[in-house]
Write a protein that holds these residues in place. Structure first.
Motif, PDB file in Angstrom:
ATOM      1  N   LEU A 109       0.763  -1.261  -0.085  1.00  0.00           N
ATOM      2  CA  LEU A 109       0.012  -0.101   0.078  1.00  0.00           C
ATOM      3  C   LEU A 109       0.625   1.486  -0.024  1.00  0.00           C
ATOM      4  CD1 LEU A 109      -3.225   0.538   0.249  1.00  0.00           C
ATOM      5  CD2 LEU A 109      -2.428   1.757   2.396  1.00  0.00           C
ATOM      6  N   THR A 110       1.822   1.153   0.845  1.00  0.00           N
ATOM      7  CA  THR A 110       2.676   2.495   0.943  1.00  0.00           C
ATOM      8  C   THR A 110       3.771   2.569  -0.204  1.00  0.00           C
ATOM      9  OG1 THR A 110       4.244   1.329   2.405  1.00  0.00           O
ATOM     10  CG2 THR A 110       2.419   2.596   3.455  1.00  0.00           C
TER      11      THR A 110
ATOM     12  N   GLU B  35      -1.511   8.118  -4.791  1.00  0.00           N
ATOM     13  CA  GLU B  35      -2.469   8.473  -5.459  1.00  0.00           C
ATOM     14  C   GLU B  35      -3.351   7.060  -5.670  1.00  0.00           C
ATOM     15  OE1 GLU B  35      -3.135  11.333  -6.778  1.00  0.00           O
ATOM     16  OE2 GLU B  35      -4.956  10.739  -7.996  1.00  0.00           O
ATOM     17  N   PHE B  36      -2.639   6.066  -5.616  1.00  0.00           N
ATOM     18  CA  PHE B  36      -3.350   4.521  -5.992  1.00  0.00           C
ATOM     19  C   PHE B  36      -4.055   4.296  -4.799  1.00  0.00           C
ATOM     20  CE2 PHE B  36      -3.489  -0.057  -5.891  1.00  0.00           C
ATOM     21  CZ  PHE B  36      -4.026   0.058  -7.372  1.00  0.00           C
TER      22      PHE B  36
ATOM     23  N   PRO C 224      -3.916  -2.372  -1.228  1.00  0.00           N
ATOM     24  CA  PRO C 224      -2.731  -2.956  -1.548  1.00  0.00           C
ATOM     25  C   PRO C 224      -2.600  -3.425  -2.790  1.00  0.00           C
ATOM     26  CG  PRO C 224      -3.248  -4.029   0.557  1.00  0.00           C
ATOM     27  CD  PRO C 224      -4.573  -3.387  -0.153  1.00  0.00           C
ATOM     28  N   GLY C 225      -1.426  -2.731  -3.654  1.00  0.00           N
ATOM     29  CA  GLY C 225      -1.215  -3.145  -5.093  1.00  0.00           C
ATOM     30  C   GLY C 225       0.265  -3.327  -5.493  1.00  0.00           C
ATOM     31  N   LYS C 226       0.485  -3.998  -6.321  1.00  0.00           N
ATOM     32  CA  LYS C 226       1.841  -4.004  -6.962  1.00  0.00           C
ATOM     33  C   LYS C 226       1.934  -3.823  -8.440  1.00  0.00           C
ATOM     34  CE  LYS C 226       6.254  -3.505  -6.941  1.00  0.00           C
ATOM     35  NZ  LYS C 226       5.894  -2.243  -8.117  1.00  0.00           N
ATOM     36  N   SER C 227       2.432  -2.997  -9.124  1.00  0.00           N
ATOM     37  CA  SER C 227       2.344  -3.032 -10.581  1.00  0.00           C
ATOM     38  C   SER C 227       3.721  -3.488 -11.173  1.00  0.00           C
ATOM     39  CB  SER C 227       2.144  -1.201 -11.027  1.00  0.00           C
ATOM     40  OG  SER C 227       3.183  -0.722 -10.479  1.00  0.00           O
TER      41      SER C 227
ATOM     42  N   LEU D 250      -1.023  -6.444  -9.360  1.00  0.00           N
ATOM     43  CA  LEU D 250      -1.639  -7.303  -8.557  1.00  0.00           C
ATOM     44  C   LEU D 250      -2.367  -6.678  -7.424  1.00  0.00           C
ATOM     45  CD1 LEU D 250      -2.241 -10.208  -7.652  1.00  0.00           C
ATOM     46  CD2 LEU D 250       0.267  -9.995  -6.428  1.00  0.00           C
ATOM     47  N   VAL D 251      -3.588  -6.752  -6.913  1.00  0.00           N
ATOM     48  CA  VAL D 251      -4.144  -6.123  -5.732  1.00  0.00           C
ATOM     49  C   VAL D 251      -4.770  -7.224  -4.756  1.00  0.00           C
ATOM     50  CG1 VAL D 251      -6.313  -4.773  -5.192  1.00  0.00           C
ATOM     51  CG2 VAL D 251      -4.632  -4.206  -7.157  1.00  0.00           C
TER      52      VAL D 251
END
Lengths: 310, 310, 310, 310
Positions: free
Chosen positions: C241-242, C251-252, C259-262, C269-270
């Motif tokens: 998340l951070t 912004e996300f 929580p996500g990772k691009s 992936l969220v």
């Protein structure tokens, strides 16, 4: 090494410099946040040379007063050094080039409020604060000094311009409060910035500025007696060479090869040690904030006279 | 202005400089990550002066070879300028002081991989890459150049030291890959760093370095003919003055007042335009990475001879 | 708070998301220095949701493999934490957001080679180095892990793509050598970067990635048993998340609230804690390097389902 | 996911938290430049929980007023968003974490005076300036808001403390003038800083702060009606999570897993979405400026209740 080549006599040479370098059409930029400076016609161009032998040569608009702006920093530094027998100034400001503009803020933070040199704004605010310890109206004292050195009643603070500039002094106020935060300002941020702005708003001609700066070419010997010791005079020269042209000090040393100090009013004061002091003025600026035509004229003059410290 | 005061003759003066400045007890620091340099005894001190009139004076350990390290950057810059009639080098590296050490990385990032000047490591890697365009073994070419200018078979690459230094070159490899990332390196990062490290590992004596640097005091005129044009020679001097002493260029200009270039091997090469080239060496360093005793000796020598460009 | 609103059933909802968000014309940017990624057609769009109750919903190009790129960092972090009972990883990498991109270099310098978090490249290189302590081919181990968690033989390293990416890895090599310079890399810079690039070059489908990430929504419980303790699973979520979306994490979090990772391959992936793992994929990127259509789709999905941790 | 474990009832649990976490001996630091805060005894410790079901639990010094300092930023942000139907605030301040402290100055410079988020001082000054557009005495309006939300006449501006803090506000004045320089401040730097300092000098109890913050746990629903839309309430939570704990936001998200905002007065306000608002207070600070005992207590409470958004 400063060698005088078989250059033409100075009078005709300066006339030719004016012919070649006076701008014919508008180019370069005007100072962002000082409205009065923007009003100066683009085609103003003056140059004056005061020699250690006592002559003054000038050409073009050398008798037109302009705003000296940051050129004042050379003289306030000299005044501060003159009265600073204990070297206390150098515990409050360094003598190193500052790199890119925004580094100066990081540098202030990382180095705990000690500005990199006396010619960036933060450093000049500290010098002004130092002068105010002895005389609260440091700008008036600077005016006296310039009047005496130039042997001229011409120099004057443009108080209206100063007031206008003060109203646009957010950045300098930010720097002053930041210095205060680190304990590196004795007087109030507002008082220091006001004094500083009034110093910058002094109006002088090329001829008077060249005469006023002559002590730096004469090992510290001023119009009315010693201003600085020979070693302090050399040292001011070294700071001019390494830090005098904002973010273009290296480029100026490379092209002109002489200690110089510019102002956003379009003036540049240059020292040829042992020979002369030169002041050139043309109001439009290059991307680094130095006089566009003035810098080109000095490079030309250096090439044609062989004047260079290297 | 460079004036020769009524100084004592150079020979006895250099002897006296050695007497006063050779370290009697250990102080200063040793270079962090170059093991071989740390092994040099702390009390080594040498000085040599090669004059434009063809004399060479020396004292102390002036005949002991030491690792020239970053002094090599002056010579690689000169070699790059000599072959660079189109000025293409200056599109790949700037000529401005770099401010505080860590700014150089930010600067590289913000200014898209164009190093601030040829004397920070990033800039020297670009210069090396530029030389490799013509001769892949740029270090060997540098050795030839130094041998010829010094008229001496003494200079030699210490390949064992170079190998040791290469094994500790993470930071230079990081810089080289970073430059590569911005497209400012033609050759592989590894090859450029290897060449650079071998240049730095050249062993020379004070006497040979002073002779090799003499062309910079002689308007570009080298031992076997012109090395640089007079204006390029002046310009190398201006870059030495503004950028030659790591983060202490301003302080050195202030105290010594002459163009200089130091190396972490403890050597400093200094130019007195029109007069002489000076090399001093003492291995322990100050906080900025410059020879502690060497800097003090040069300030003393400048005071006693009046040599200064200001 | 994660609440399931009266949203339409997931199957039709995902179909509608595809209808609304699949790009109809080209917009956004392609990854600068990874040629193969640029070749993916702009109108690819897939989405998959793997629920903690064991269902998998998908729509659009959810069965098309794509390059997972930086999404791999979530899984290598989990693998590193799983084997790190002593917490030694956290002495080598921090858990704080990194601010603007170029700060990361200054930060590395000022904080002596300790990367700000495991999801910036410098941090991921340290995580990879940490994994290599146990298994030199960390990329192969990651592939095994993903294959097992997704219960699928689909995941595969695209070795040709990895080789191409490795040839353009100057920036990562610079970071790795810089870390090495600070002693924060055990293995050679080259080996770590090669492993890292091969991890990034794993090809997977949205469906497989959602299944592989499900353990993070299930308090650490993976397909074949515990992957992480519940508290470590939460903590990976907090770092996602951070720090999970490059310079757009704030912004996300603001728009999507999960929580996500691009990755620059266009995947994101969220995690919806306790509910599901989501993977969306569309190849064109916004200015911060995150999937343009993917981010918009996730914001829409979050609004329509009420899924948010806030 | 927020799950209530089989935790002991809240009343006894809070009593136990006080027992375990009230400092027995002095440790941690006191705020550098706010003399009055330093006078608070080190062993003060209070905690209060206001639940969405309308109950308030408290223990320790929960009824002792303390200086809310930067916790005020959560409420001024909410007030600014409430009146900002056009979203104009978000053109003046970003929503991203700021990285290391000194980056914030570089960031302001590089990003032209747009602060990274509303919770760093530069951002809070912009929020205050925004509020002053509608009501010049923004601090008085904040006091009204807090009084109403807490249903308490307790909150009060400590004007003497504010005056003392204002006399030590050089850094905030520097930031305000810097913002002004970029045109991102409508009112005078002095007026904005004065308002800001008075907001920070509001004295409140843990119990009142928990009640005042409850609208953020209740999807924007305040004591007297809607304060924010549900989506804006979520968004304030996301900014708290990513930016609420100075340079330790990531660490706090990792250890506690809940949106929080700290102040150098030693208070921390935390939101458990859908469940409750928590305020803890203990005056001594850790190296990042957050309450030492307060952070530890919240980590313990999160572990024992299962409260976490992850």
């Amino acid at each position: 090494m400063t060698t005088t080549l078989q250059a033409p006599p100075l009078g005709p040479l300066l006339d030719d410099i004016v012919l070649r370098h006076r701008p014919e059409r508008e180019s370069g930029s005007i100072p962002g946040n000082i409205p009065l400076l923007a009003a100066v016609p683009f085609d103003r161009f003056g140059i004056a040379v005061a020699t250690t032998s006592g002559e003054v040569f000038s050409a073009g608009d050398a008798a037109v007063p302009f705003s000296i702006q940051s050129i004042s920093k050379v003289f306030t530094l000299a005044m501060a050094l003159r009265g600073d027998s204990t070297g206390s100034l150098w515990s409050r400001v360094l003598r190193e080039p500052s790199g890119t503009p925004f580094n100066s803020l990081v540098q202030l933070e990382v180095e705990h409020g000690i500005p990199r040199n006396p010619f960036i704004n933060a450093g000049a605010l500290v010098v002004t604060d130092h002068l105010m310890d002895k005389a609260p109206d440091a700008a008036a004292r600077l005016l006296q000094f310039l009047t005496a050195q130039a042997s001229s009643s011409g120099p004057a603070i443009d108080e209206a311009a100063a007031a206008g500039e003060l109203a646009n002094s957010s950045r300098n106020l930010a720097l002053a409060h930041f210095l205060k935060n680190f304990g590196n300002l004795h007087h109030s941020a507002e008082a220091v910035v006001e004094n500083y702005v009034r110093q910058c708003s002094i109006m002088m001609t090329c001829a008077d500025l060249a005469k006023a700066g002559l002590f730096l070419a004469r090992a510290g010997q001023g119009t009315l007696g010693p201003v600085l010791s020979p070693s302090d005079a050399k040292r001011v020269g070294s700071i001019m060479l390494t830090c005098g042209m904002y973010d273009a000090a290296g480029e100026f040393a490379y092209r002109v090869g002489l200690p110089g100090k510019s102002g956003v009013g379009g003036g540049i004061l240059v020292i040829v040690p042992g020979e002369c002091a030169i002041c050139v003025w043309s109001p439009r600026l290059d991307a680094k904030g130095n006089s566009l035509a003035g810098t080109a004229a000095l490079a030309d003059l250096s090439d044609r006279t062989g004047w260079s410290v290297f």
